[in-house]
Every structure is written in structure tokens, then in C-alpha cells.
Scaffold this motif. Structure first.
Motif, mmCIF file in Angstrom:
data_model
loop_
_atom_site.group_PDB
_atom_site.id
_atom_site.type_symbol
_atom_site.label_atom_id
_atom_site.label_comp_id
_atom_site.label_asym_id
_atom_site.label_seq_id
_atom_site.Cartn_x
_atom_site.Cartn_y
_atom_site.Cartn_z
ATOM 1 N N PRO A 1 0.835 -1.207 0.000
ATOM 2 C CA PRO A 1 0.000 0.000 0.000
ATOM 3 C C PRO A 1 0.868 1.255 0.000
ATOM 4 C CG PRO A 1 -0.819 -1.586 1.611
ATOM 5 C CD PRO A 1 0.504 -2.104 1.139
ATOM 6 N N ASP A 2 0.383 2.302 -0.667
ATOM 7 C CA ASP A 2 1.164 3.532 -0.792
ATOM 8 C C ASP A 2 1.612 4.063 0.558
ATOM 9 O OD1 ASP A 2 0.971 3.449 -3.498
ATOM 10 O OD2 ASP A 2 -0.653 4.918 -3.668
ATOM 11 N N ARG A 3 0.742 4.005 1.564
ATOM 12 C CA ARG A 3 1.113 4.608 2.850
ATOM 13 C C ARG A 3 2.142 3.779 3.623
ATOM 14 N NH1 ARG A 3 -2.375 3.305 7.380
ATOM 15 N NH2 ARG A 3 -3.928 1.705 6.874
ATOM 16 N N ALA A 4 2.468 2.580 3.116
ATOM 17 C CA ALA A 4 3.514 1.778 3.756
ATOM 18 C C ALA A 4 4.816 1.801 2.973
ATOM 19 C CB ALA A 4 3.039 0.330 3.918
ATOM 20 N N ARG A 5 4.818 2.443 1.796
ATOM 21 C CA ARG A 5 5.999 2.396 0.928
ATOM 22 C C ARG A 5 7.253 2.950 1.602
ATOM 23 N NH1 ARG A 5 4.886 2.700 -4.795
ATOM 24 N NH2 ARG A 5 3.490 0.950 -5.249
ATOM 25 N N GLY A 6 7.106 4.108 2.264
ATOM 26 C CA GLY A 6 8.273 4.716 2.890
ATOM 27 C C GLY A 6 8.892 3.825 3.950
ATOM 28 N N GLU A 7 8.041 3.260 4.815
ATOM 29 C CA GLU A 7 8.550 2.382 5.874
ATOM 30 C C GLU A 7 9.204 1.132 5.288
ATOM 31 O OE1 GLU A 7 5.609 3.739 5.769
ATOM 32 O OE2 GLU A 7 5.413 4.956 7.602
ATOM 33 N N ALA B 1 -1.133 -1.454 6.882
ATOM 34 C CA ALA B 1 -1.576 -0.465 5.897
ATOM 35 C C ALA B 1 -2.688 -1.001 5.001
ATOM 36 C CB ALA B 1 -0.394 -0.016 5.043
ATOM 37 N N GLY B 2 -3.160 -2.197 5.316
ATOM 38 C CA GLY B 2 -4.266 -2.756 4.546
ATOM 39 C C GLY B 2 -3.848 -3.682 3.429
ATOM 40 N N GLY C 1 0.859 2.111 -17.716
ATOM 41 C CA GLY C 1 -0.181 3.100 -17.967
ATOM 42 C C GLY C 1 -0.790 3.714 -16.727
ATOM 43 N N ARG C 2 -0.291 3.327 -15.541
ATOM 44 C CA ARG C 2 -0.902 3.811 -14.294
ATOM 45 C C ARG C 2 0.113 4.367 -13.306
ATOM 46 N NH1 ARG C 2 -2.578 -1.218 -15.091
ATOM 47 N NH2 ARG C 2 -1.441 -1.996 -13.280
ATOM 48 N N ASN C 3 1.175 3.639 -13.059
ATOM 49 C CA ASN C 3 2.057 3.922 -11.924
ATOM 50 C C ASN C 3 3.380 4.545 -12.361
ATOM 51 O OD1 ASN C 3 0.406 2.519 -9.774
ATOM 52 N ND2 ASN C 3 0.756 0.788 -11.161
ATOM 53 N N THR C 4 3.863 5.480 -11.553
ATOM 54 C CA THR C 4 5.190 6.046 -11.805
ATOM 55 C C THR C 4 6.280 5.275 -11.070
ATOM 56 O OG1 THR C 4 4.898 7.634 -9.981
ATOM 57 C CG2 THR C 4 4.285 8.371 -12.204
ATOM 58 N N ASP C 5 5.898 4.347 -10.223
ATOM 59 C CA ASP C 5 6.852 3.504 -9.501
ATOM 60 C C ASP C 5 6.086 2.284 -9.011
ATOM 61 O OD1 ASP C 5 9.219 2.625 -8.404
ATOM 62 O OD2 ASP C 5 9.373 4.191 -6.885
ATOM 63 N N SER C 6 6.785 1.312 -8.475
ATOM 64 C CA SER C 6 6.153 0.128 -7.898
ATOM 65 C C SER C 6 6.964 -0.312 -6.693
ATOM 66 C CB SER C 6 6.048 -1.001 -8.932
ATOM 67 O OG SER C 6 7.287 -1.218 -9.579
ATOM 68 N N ALA C 7 6.401 -1.217 -5.901
ATOM 69 C CA ALA C 7 7.035 -1.591 -4.627
ATOM 70 C C ALA C 7 8.445 -2.124 -4.822
ATOM 71 C CB ALA C 7 6.166 -2.609 -3.901
ATOM 72 N N ASN C 8 8.657 -2.903 -5.886
ATOM 73 C CA ASN C 8 10.007 -3.423 -6.138
ATOM 74 C C ASN C 8 10.729 -2.604 -7.222
ATOM 75 O OD1 ASN C 8 8.825 -4.230 -8.527
ATOM 76 N ND2 ASN C 8 8.801 -6.404 -8.028
#
Length: 491
Positions: free
Chosen positions: A72-78, A137-138, A396-403
Motif C-alpha cells: 500500500p502507498d502509505r507503507a511504501r516509505g517504511e 496499511a491494509g 499506464g498507471r504507476n510512476t513507480d512500484s514496490a520493487n
């Protein structure tokens, strides 16, 4: 030579590691110089133990970051911060490996009991935190991440590829790692090959395919951003380790955007100066520096990311840095979104294997001969060339991804994008260097050059990689797309 002087937040943990490294260095001396001392001493009474100890050249840990998706986006930084901690743990363990050769020679279980065992426990604690942060973060954390806690000792053997990168005697590369007197854990003689001994057109084509061709969108757009005349260097990685000081554990060259460190926001990037001739291009283009291991003490000789982590010698700026965007041989391209992040290649390919490797080495006058797992020895009058063809299919959607990979893909062999992806301009980076050709004699290499790397990656050429963040203004990006789709060559 200068460096990025922007004020950086340095966590206490990072300061503690730097202090420990300084102690290990003994006031400036390199810990890497005696990396295999105990494996090569002339005490016949210890030959068998020494031989066993010499088998462990580096530490191979599963790459947790490549197994993570759906964060989830709100967990990316951690999560990014925890992944950077895992990298730091490997670096610390590798430094211990490099400074305990005598103990390893006396005790065949030393590496497992004193280095790998404690490392597994520390990694397990971080992985548990990653899973908790994702769930909180869901998201739905992968329970199988626990299986990635254990690391192995690995001999200094190069991952094998089918790109003409065999040894000069035709044998697989697998010699014991030695410092060759260079004060660094690699490269070794077996990491080099005469470019004349590489078969033309033999490089594996799985990754790094050139997207352009005779059909489709045949135009180009070239941006001139210099060769880092402003001496902008640091060992951060804004894409893979945002908010983490020394997240790369090796030094990067930067061209284009002039506000590149771990703490730069998209707003910082948008408001920054640029070294690009076209001031509408504030994109950041960066890659690990090459160094000539000639004994030069650079500005970072005693710092993390530099000499304290085995990246030693004179930094070599490219004589040319060619940045070109090309089209797709099957059809038109669409605009890149602003702040799109792309990493090509894998800084950990020596231990990860070559699934994401995209290094490409050659010499001017011989560029039909490309190699992935060797540094080229170029003849007189020829220069070393590093080439990177980036992924050019976007989800077509994301400027980055978790990995930092899943939102991008390479074109398929027929030039088309995978289902669900669309073609964007492909960035092709070609770096040309004036480098004295190293001398390889009797299994030793004198004054080698090497790419900066994570310490445990031993400066292997297969670990070369390249990074890009798109910060072109919309008008310029529209111009890039128009030039490419209309078949024009623009700059």
C-alpha cells in the motif's frame, strides 16, 4: 573532486556504522587490502583449513525487495527504509567476513556461527517488521518472506550468461577472489576479456532490447546534459532507498537534475537547476561511477559509499554521455508521465543471478561485440563503452512500484509490449571512457578499472545498472513524442 554538499539528515544508526567502519579501517587504511591474506599465507600446517575458509568469498542473501509487491502507498516509505536496513546488514556482515580471515582459517564453522547465523536472526526481525507494516496499511504480506532470512557464503564465481563472456582460456570463471594488490575486493583477472575474443552479436537478447527498428516510430530525441562537470556525486539512491543516507553503498555520477539525494521530493526535483542544454529537461540520469584502481585517494576515500566500503581509486568521468530516446518498431509511443522512475540492470546481479541484469560493455570500433559479465580490454585507440537500453513498456498507471520494476517491462522479441503495457520513448544511455587498458599477467590484473558496487558484489561487471527519473516539462515531452512518432531526429 567535489561532491553533493546539500545538507543531509544522518540517522544515528548510520553514524554508528560509519564510526565502526572508521575503527576497522585503522585511521584510513583499507580493510580490503588483506581480504584474503589468511587464504594465501605460506604456513603448510594450515593449508587444509585455509583452503576451506577461502571458499567463502562473499555473502549471498535473497533479495527481499524483488519478492515484494502490492505494498500500500502509505507503507511504501517504511518498507523502503526496512529494505535499506537489510542492505546495511549485509554490508556489515560482509565487512566482518573481510576482517576475520584468521579466525576463519582456525575455525571452519566461524562464518556460519559468527556471521551467517546472527545475520539470519537480524534479517528475520526486519522481514517480520516489513510484513507487519504491509498488513497494518491494509495490504496482504507474503508469508513466504520468512524463507528469505537465511544467507549463504558464496565463492567468487561469476553468474554464467550466453553473451560471449567466457574466460580467455574458454573455462568458466571461478578463481579464488584476491585483491590483486589493489586494496579492494575485486575485480580480478578473470573479470576481464580482450574485446577481440568476444564473438560479434553474441550478447543474450532477453533484456535491454533496442525498442526501435525499421517500422513503427522511427524518430529520435537526443538530450545533451553533459558529463557531470558540476561534480555531483553521492552514495544515495533516490529511487530504491528514498529517505536513506548512503542507500546505494556506492557512489553515483549524476547528470541533468542538480538536486539529487535521498531526501529530494518531486517538488525539489521540479524546482531544481539542470545541467541539460534544454532547460525543459530536469530529468535525473545517474549511474555508478567507474574507478581506476591506481591508488588515488578520492574525496570519498574514507567515507561510506566510497573507500570505507571498498570503492577505491580515481573516479573516471565519461568522455561522452549520450542520452537518446527512441521509438517502438511496432507503432507509436505515448508520453511518459512526469516523475516516472525506471531502474535498469541489477546492482546485486552477482548474488541475485542475471534475471534482471542489463549490463553491456564494449569498445569503440567493436560495438557489435557486447558483453555482460566481463570488462573489456580495448586495443590502442579504442575507448571503453557502457550501454544501457531501458525498459520502454509502461503499465499506464504507476510512476513507480514496490520493487521498482513491476510498473515497467521490456519489449518482447517482436517489439511489442506485454499485455496491459504501452510503449513509451525508450531511453538509451551510451557512456564512453578514456581508460588505460589494464595489464593481465599470470592470473593478476594491474591497475584495473571497475564499477562501484555494494561491497559484497565484488565490483563484478554484471552488477552495472542505470537509473532515470523523468522530470521533463509537458511541452518538451510532447515534443519528444512528436519527433519520435513522425520519424524526425531532434535534439
Amino acid at each position: 573532486m567535489g561532491r553533493n554538499t546539500r545538507k543531509r539528515r544522518t540517522p544515528l544508526a548510520t553514524k554508528a556504522i560509519a564510526g565502526a567502519a572508521a575503527l576497522a579501517l585503522g585511521g584510513g587504511g583499507l580493510i580490503w587490502a588483506n581480504f584474503y591474506a589468511s587464504a594465501h599465507e605460506e604456513d603448510p600446517a594450515q593449508n587444509r583449513t585455509r583452503s576451506a575458509a577461502a571458499q567463502v568469498a562473499t555473502i549471498d542473501c535473497p533479495d527481499v525487495g524483488q519478492r515484494i509487491s502490492g505494498v500500500p502507498d502509505r507503507a511504501r516509505g517504511e518498507v523502503d527504509g526496512e529494505l535499506a536496513t537489510l542492505d546495511r546488514q549485509i554490508t556489515d556482515a560482509y565487512q566482518r567476513l573481510a576482517t576475520t580471515r584468521d579466525a576463519q582459517a582456525r575455525d571452519g564453522q566461524f562464518v556460519r556461527n559468527s556471521i551467517l547465523g546472527p545475520l539470519k536472526d537480524r534479517r528475520k526481525a526486519i522481514i517480520d517488521r516489513i510484513q507487519l507494516e504491509i498488513d497494518r496499511a491494509g495490504g496482504d504480506a507474503d508469508d513466504g518472506l520468512d524463507d528469505l532470512a537465511e544467507c549463504q557464503g558464496q565463492p567468487a564465481e561469476q553468474p554464467q550468461t550466453d553473451d560471449g563472456g567466457q574466460d580467455q582460456d574458454g573455462q568458466d570463471g571461478g578463481q579464488d577472489q584476491d585483491d590483486n594488490g589493489n586494496g579492494a575486493a575485486g575485480p580480478v583477472a578473470d573479470d576481464f576479456i580482450a574485446i577481440e575474443d568476444v564473438e560479434p552479436n553474441s550478447r543474450a537478447s532477453r533484456n535491454g532490447l533496442a525498442a526501435d527498428g525499421d517500422g513503427g516510430s522511427t524518430g529520435t530525441f537526443t538530450t545533451d546534459c553533459g558529463v557531470n562537470e558540476n561534480n555531483l556525486f553521492n552514495s544515495d539512491n533516490l529511487i530504491a532507498a528514498p529517505g536513506v543516507d548512503n542507500g546505494a553503498h556506492h557512489t553515483h555520477d549524476y547528470v541533468g537534475n542538480q538536486d539529487n539525494d535521498a531526501f529530494s521530493s518531486d517538488e525539489d526535483l521540479a524546482n531544481a537547476d539542470t545541467s541539460c542544454r534544454n532547460q525543459g529537461d530536469k530529468s535525473t540520469y545517474y549511474w555508478p561511477v567507474l574507478r581506476l584502481q591506481d591508488g588515488t585517494e578520492e574525496f570519498d576515500a574514507g567515507e561510506q559509499g566510497g573507500g570505507a566500503e571498498g570503492n577505491v581509486g580515481r573516479i573516471l568521468k565519461p568522455a561522452q554521455a549520450e542520452l537518446k530516446f527512441v521509438g517502438n518498431k511496432r507503432g507509436d509511443v505515448v508520453a511518459m508521465p512526469k516523475f516516472l522512475r525506471i531502474i535498469t540492470g541489477d546492482a546485486k546481479s552477482f548474488t541475485n543471478g542475471d534475471a534482471n541484469a542489463n549490463s553491456s560493455w564494449s569498445c569503440t570500433g567493436f560495438e557489435d561485440r557486447q558483453i555482460t559479465d566481463k570488462y573489456p580490454l580495448c586495443p590502442d585507440g579504442s575507448q571503453v563503452v557502457r550501454t544501457a537500453n531501458f525498459q520502454s513498456c509502461w503499465d499506464g498507471r504507476n510512476t513507480d512500484s514496490a520493487n521498482h520494476r513491476d510498473h515497467m517491462a521490456f519489449v518482447q522479441e517482436d517489439g511489442s509490449c506485454p499485455d496491459g503495457f504501452q510503449a513509451i520513448p525508450q531511453l538509451q544511455v551510451r557512456l564512453v571512457y578514456d581508460i588505460p587498458t589494464p595489464v593481465v599477467e599470470n592470473g593478476q590484473v594491474k591497475n584495473p578499472y571497475a564499477v562501484d558496487s555494494f561491497p559484497e558484489q565484488l565490483h563484478k561487471p554484471v552488477t552495472d545498472h542505470n537509473d532515470f527519473i523523468n522530470v521533463m516539462d509537458e511541452d518538451l515531452m510532447d515534443q519528444v513524442v512528436e519527433c519520435i512518432n513522425s520519424g524526425e531526429d531532434c535534439q
